[in-house]
Structure formats: structure tokens, C-alpha cells
Scaffold this motif. Structure first.
Motif, PDB file in Angstrom:
ATOM      1  N   GLN A  51       0.608  -1.301  -0.122  1.00 47.57           N
ATOM      2  CA  GLN A  51      -0.033   0.032  -0.181  1.00 47.57           C
ATOM      3  C   GLN A  51       0.605   1.223  -0.064  1.00 47.57           C
ATOM      4  N   GLU A  52       2.140   1.679  -0.225  1.00 52.35           N
ATOM      5  CA  GLU A  52       2.856   2.048  -0.133  1.00 52.35           C
ATOM      6  C   GLU A  52       3.362   2.853   1.082  1.00 52.35           C
ATOM      7  N   ILE A  53       2.833   2.336   2.107  1.00 51.81           N
ATOM      8  CA  ILE A  53       3.095   3.365   3.627  1.00 51.81           C
ATOM      9  C   ILE A  53       4.930   3.511   3.815  1.00 51.81           C
ATOM     10  N   ASN A  54       4.573   4.985   3.645  1.00 53.30           N
ATOM     11  CA  ASN A  54       6.073   5.132   4.437  1.00 53.30           C
ATOM     12  C   ASN A  54       6.698   4.744   5.823  1.00 53.30           C
ATOM     13  N   GLU A  55       7.928   5.201   5.497  1.00 55.34           N
ATOM     14  CA  GLU A  55       9.254   3.840   6.495  1.00 55.34           C
ATOM     15  C   GLU A  55       8.751   4.481   7.349  1.00 55.34           C
ATOM     16  N   MET A  56       8.495   5.615   7.914  1.00 53.00           N
ATOM     17  CA  MET A  56       8.501   5.914   9.150  1.00 53.00           C
ATOM     18  C   MET A  56       7.600   5.796   9.948  1.00 53.00           C
ATOM     19  N   ILE A  57       6.156   6.168   9.105  1.00 51.96           N
ATOM     20  CA  ILE A  57       5.047   5.081   9.700  1.00 51.96           C
ATOM     21  C   ILE A  57       4.888   4.107  10.455  1.00 51.96           C
ATOM     22  N   LYS A  58       5.834   3.304   9.107  1.00 46.18           N
ATOM     23  CA  LYS A  58       5.963   1.894   9.055  1.00 46.18           C
ATOM     24  C   LYS A  58       6.825   1.202  10.307  1.00 46.18           C
ATOM     25  N   ALA A  59       7.465   2.098  11.225  1.00 47.80           N
ATOM     26  CA  ALA A  59       8.563   1.750  11.992  1.00 47.80           C
ATOM     27  C   ALA A  59       7.765   1.859  13.155  1.00 47.80           C
ATOM     28  N   ARG A  60       7.403   3.071  13.499  1.00 49.00           N
ATOM     29  CA  ARG A  60       5.704   3.221  13.982  1.00 49.00           C
ATOM     30  C   ARG A  60       5.351   2.125  14.669  1.00 49.00           C
ATOM     31  N   LEU A  61       4.257   2.376  14.060  1.00 50.54           N
ATOM     32  CA  LEU A  61       3.616   0.567  13.936  1.00 50.54           C
ATOM     33  C   LEU A  61       3.946  -0.368  13.940  1.00 50.54           C
ATOM     34  N   VAL A  62       5.562  -0.870  13.576  1.00 50.22           N
ATOM     35  CA  VAL A  62       5.866  -2.321  14.292  1.00 50.22           C
ATOM     36  C   VAL A  62       6.079  -1.993  15.740  1.00 50.22           C
ATOM     37  N   LYS A  63       6.573  -1.145  15.955  1.00 49.14           N
ATOM     38  CA  LYS A  63       7.016  -0.702  17.282  1.00 49.14           C
ATOM     39  C   LYS A  63       5.979  -0.742  18.142  1.00 49.14           C
ATOM     40  N   ASP A  64       4.847  -0.719  17.984  1.00 50.29           N
ATOM     41  CA  ASP A  64       3.581  -0.487  18.710  1.00 50.29           C
ATOM     42  C   ASP A  64       2.733  -2.272  18.920  1.00 50.29           C
ATOM     43  N   LEU A  65       2.791  -2.577  17.358  1.00 45.18           N
ATOM     44  CA  LEU A  65       2.618  -4.642  17.684  1.00 45.18           C
ATOM     45  C   LEU A  65       3.094  -4.996  17.975  1.00 45.18           C
ATOM     46  N   VAL A  66       4.952  -5.370  18.121  1.00 42.04           N
ATOM     47  CA  VAL A  66       5.493  -6.424  18.995  1.00 42.04           C
ATOM     48  C   VAL A  66       5.631  -5.752  20.794  1.00 42.04           C
ATOM     49  N   ALA A  67       5.201  -4.675  21.136  1.00 44.26           N
ATOM     50  CA  ALA A  67       5.014  -4.708  22.072  1.00 44.26           C
ATOM     51  C   ALA A  67       3.253  -4.618  23.099  1.00 44.26           C
ATOM     52  N   LYS A  68       2.721  -5.003  21.964  1.00 42.80           N
ATOM     53  CA  LYS A  68       1.352  -5.843  22.053  1.00 42.80           C
ATOM     54  C   LYS A  68       1.114  -7.519  22.020  1.00 42.80           C
ATOM     55  N   TRP A  69       2.419  -7.223  20.639  1.00 38.82           N
ATOM     56  CA  TRP A  69       2.140  -8.957  20.919  1.00 38.82           C
ATOM     57  C   TRP A  69       2.702  -9.193  22.102  1.00 38.82           C
ATOM     58  N   TYR A  70       3.917  -8.555  22.955  1.00 40.95           N
ATOM     59  CA  TYR A  70       4.400 -10.024  24.111  1.00 40.95           C
ATOM     60  C   TYR A  70       3.629  -9.879  25.420  1.00 40.95           C
TER      61      TYR A  70
END
Length: 396
Positions: free
Chosen positions: A147-166
Motif C-alpha cells: 500500500q506504499e505506507i512510508n517507512e517512518m509510519i511503518k517503523a512506529r507501527l511495528v514497534k507498537d505491534l511488537v509491544a502488544k504481541w509480547y
């Protein structure tokens, strides 16, 4: 390029001559008032002298009648947009009940800290999701890449998802991760204003580059204001650059039975506002020009009085490149932009640019359009509607 000079009693007559000889693709290069004839310096006639031009490479291509009329529909019936968007639910109670503090698990906390360090560098690694993150999160990232979401938004999202996962534990389904991603994107764009024009201001101004569908969008907005809100509407157009532009808006004005004023200068604009003073709302159509030339944007400010109480919508096509969209915004930001209108969503499968622009420019969205039908193919924008274009999760 073929350049011709025309002299006529007034601009409409000059335009008829230009259209008859050069066609609807002709452009006006220059116009001025001249005086001809007379006797001993008296009784001279006032005329308009216009320089017009046409590119021979396109002037020989006839325009099929069905193409000319494609955007003009005789029906102005309103259809309420179908409710196809379901609300985002939070993760199931079984997940919520397992949430604990990360600090209670030192080994996990250490692992999460290492992953977060990788996430911080994520924005610098294009499409790289090889570091140790769970597979469902990698799947989300792959979708966001598509979907061509920019890298900085993806980086913040990944950090949020990893925290929720654990924090949630081991029994996390893919669908829950995608819902977390939805919720994250909603949080990114929800602070900004969404929804159709409020009509708190008398003037609604539509700006943007050429070819994005400004005139058609203006007609859709006008039809909805007339039919849904029972308001009286007037049109002003400053798009005198393209010969066919005025005729297009005139057709919509005739269908909707609203007055139309054409402006070539600030003086014309002042006269037009006086003529339309009894209208509840005045919608202003502007010329679409090459956005790379800053002078064209400055020209807008020489014709439209932006000191008035005015709501300005920047119209952008989702078929354009992200870099071009950002440059368009930068050029037009000399004008106070209130919100975006995203068009041609039906002509692409990539919608990430909408999220990127909202977050980067800190502007909301008034409308999204999905076709040429007036007034059907337009919906008031909502954060949920927009996010569902990126990630839509079926309910369990």
C-alpha cells in the motif's frame, strides 16, 4: 505550436471563434481590451484582443461525442453511500485477560528491547523485515509495503505491534494483529478533521493541479449541498486558461439550475460576489496548471480574494506518485489549505499515500471520490473509511 490572434466585441464571442477554429484544447496566452474605429479619435468601439494557441499534435485528434459528455449526467438523484465498513473491534477478551506488565518478565523485556532497537533502524531499511519479529506482524508490514505506507509510519507501527504481541501472550491470532494495525493507523489520522464541508463559511474554494477532477468534484459537492441540505448555491470559475473548462462547468450549472460567474481578474471576482450575494454558498473553481511552476499558484491569489471567510480544498488524484503529491502540497501551501479531497480511488489499488499525506501535512480529508457520476461517486471522508482502504479485517 500554432498561435492566432482574435478580436471580438467580448470574451464569449472571442472564445466562440477560438473554439470553432482551434478546438477545445486551445489555451489562452494573453488577452487585453483594445479600441478600434472611430472618427477623429471619437466613437471608438471597445473590443477584446485574445492570443490563443494550440499544439498541432493534439488538435487533429477529434473528441468523440460520448467522451465529451461522459462527465455530464442528467440525473441528480442522491444515493446514500452503502454501509460496507464495519467498526473495528478490540482484540478478544481472552487476549485482554492475558495482558501483563513487560517488567514482570525480564527475559521478554530484554528481547523486546533488542527488537525495538531493530525497529528504530527499520525506517532506514527499505522493505527489510528480516529481524526477529513474529510472522503475523511481518504479514502486516508486507501489506503496508504493497500500500506504499512510508517507512517512518511503518517503523512506529511495528514497534507498537511488537509491544502488544509480547504483552498479550502466545495465543494471538493473525486477525488480532491486523486489528491492532487498524487501530494504530486510526490513531495516526484521527486528530485531524474529517467529513464534508460544514457550510460555516460562505465560500468554498477548490484548488489543485490539472487533471485531478476539480470541476467534477465541485459539481458533486454542489449537488449534495442543494439536494441534501436544501441550500442555494452559486458558481464562480477562474479557469479561463482552458477553453472547454467554462463550458463544462456551465453544463453542470444548467443541470443544477445555479448561476455561474466567470472571472478574469480580482475586479471580476468582486463583481461576481456581489451578483451572487443572495446565495447561501458560493463554490469557486480554479484553473488547473502545472504545479511545478510557482507562478501559477501565485496567479490564483491575483484573481481570488482569499481574505474572505473561505474553506479551501486541495484536490489530489490517487493515481499520482507520492513524491509528486508532496510537491503539489508544498507549492499550494502558499494558500491556506483546510483539507484534502482524494479523487480517482477507483483507478488504483494503492491508498497509502492518503495516510502519508495526512500524517506528514497534518491535514484532514473532506471527501473521497470513486468515479465521474454526479453526484453519486463521492463520499464524506471518515478515518475508518480511509483506514479500511489500507487494512480491512473480516469480523469473526
Amino acid at each position: 505550436m500554432k498561435i492566432q490572434k482574435y478580436v471580438a466585441p467580448n470574451m464569449p464571442e472571442a472564445m466562440k471563434k477560438i473554439r470553432a477554429e482551434l478546438g477545445n484544447d486551445a489555451v489562452i496566452l494573453h488577452s487585453k481590451v483594445i479600441y478600434t474605429g472611430g472618427f477623429l479619435g471619437l466613437f471608438k468601439k471597445r473590443n477584446i484582443e485574445v492570443l490563443a494557441a494550440i499544439d498541432p499534435s493534439i488538435s487533429d485528434t477529434p473528441i468523440p461525442p460520448q467522451t465529451k459528455n461522459r462527465e455530464v449526467r442528467n440525473s441528480v438523484l442522491i444515493k446514500e453511500p452503502s454501509s460496507r465498513i464495519e467498526p473495528i473491534n478490540q482484540a478478544g477478551s481472552s487476549i485482554a485477560n492475558k495482558e501483563k506488565k513487560i517488567s514482570d518478565f525480564p527475559d521478554i523485556a530484554k528481547q523486546l528491547d533488542e527488537i525495538n532497537q531493530n525497529v528504530q533502524a527499520f525506517g532506514e531499511r527499505s522493505n527489510n523485515v528480516s529481524f526477529s519479529i513474529p510472522t503475523p506482524i511481518k504479514n502486516v508490514v508486507k501489506l503496508l509495503d504493497k500500500q506504499e505506507i512510508n517507512e517512518m509510519i511503518k517503523a512506529r507501527l511495528v514497534k507498537d505491534l511488537v509491544a502488544k504481541w509480547y504483552a498479550a501472550g502466545e495465543d494471538v491470532l493473525d486477525v488480532h494483529v491486523f486489528k491492532w494495525a487498524q487501530a494504530f493507523l486510526l490513531g495516526e489520522i484521527s486528530p485531524y478533521s474529517f467529513g464534508e464541508v460544514s457550510l460555516s463559511k460562505k465560500y468554498i474554494n477548490v484548488i489543485g493541479p490539472t487533471g485531478v477532477g476539480k470541476t467534477t468534484t465541485l459539481a458533486k459537492i454542489a449537488a449534495n449541498i442543494i439536494l441534501k441540505q436544501q441550500k442555494t448555491v452559486g458558481f464562480i470559475t477562474t479557469d479561463t486558461y482552458r477553453i472547454g473548462a467554462i463550458e463544462q462547468l456551465k453544463t453542470y450549472a444548467n443541470i443544477l439550475d445555479v448561476p455561474l460567474e466567470v472571472c478574469y481578474s480580482m475586479e471580476d471576482f468582486e463583481h461576481a460576489t456581489k451578483k451572487l450575494k443572495d446565495c447561501d454558498v458560493i463554490l469557486i473553481d480554479t484553473a488547473g496548471r502545472n504545479f511545478r511552476n510557482k507562478k501559477y499558484v501565485e496567479d490564483l491569489m491575483q484573481v481570488v480574494d482569499y481574505k474572505r471567510e473561505m474553506e479551501t480544498l486541495l484536490v489530489l488524484s490517487m493515481t499520482a506518485k507520492q513524491k509528486d503529491l508532496e510537491e503539489i502540497y508544498k507549492q499550494f501551501s502558499a494558500i491556506n489549505i483546510d483539507s484534502f479531497v482524494f479523487t480517482k480511488l477507483d483507478e488504483t489499488s494503492s491508498y497509502g499515500a492518503m495516510i502519508n499525506l495526512i500524517v506528514t501535512c497534518k491535514k484532514g480529508v473532506a471527501y473521497m471520490t470513486t468515479g465521474q457520476n454526479v453526484p453519486d461517486d463521492i463520499v464524506p471522508a471518515t478515518p475508518l473509511e480511509l483506514v479500511n482502504k489500507i487494512i480491512e479485517v473480516d469480523e469473526e
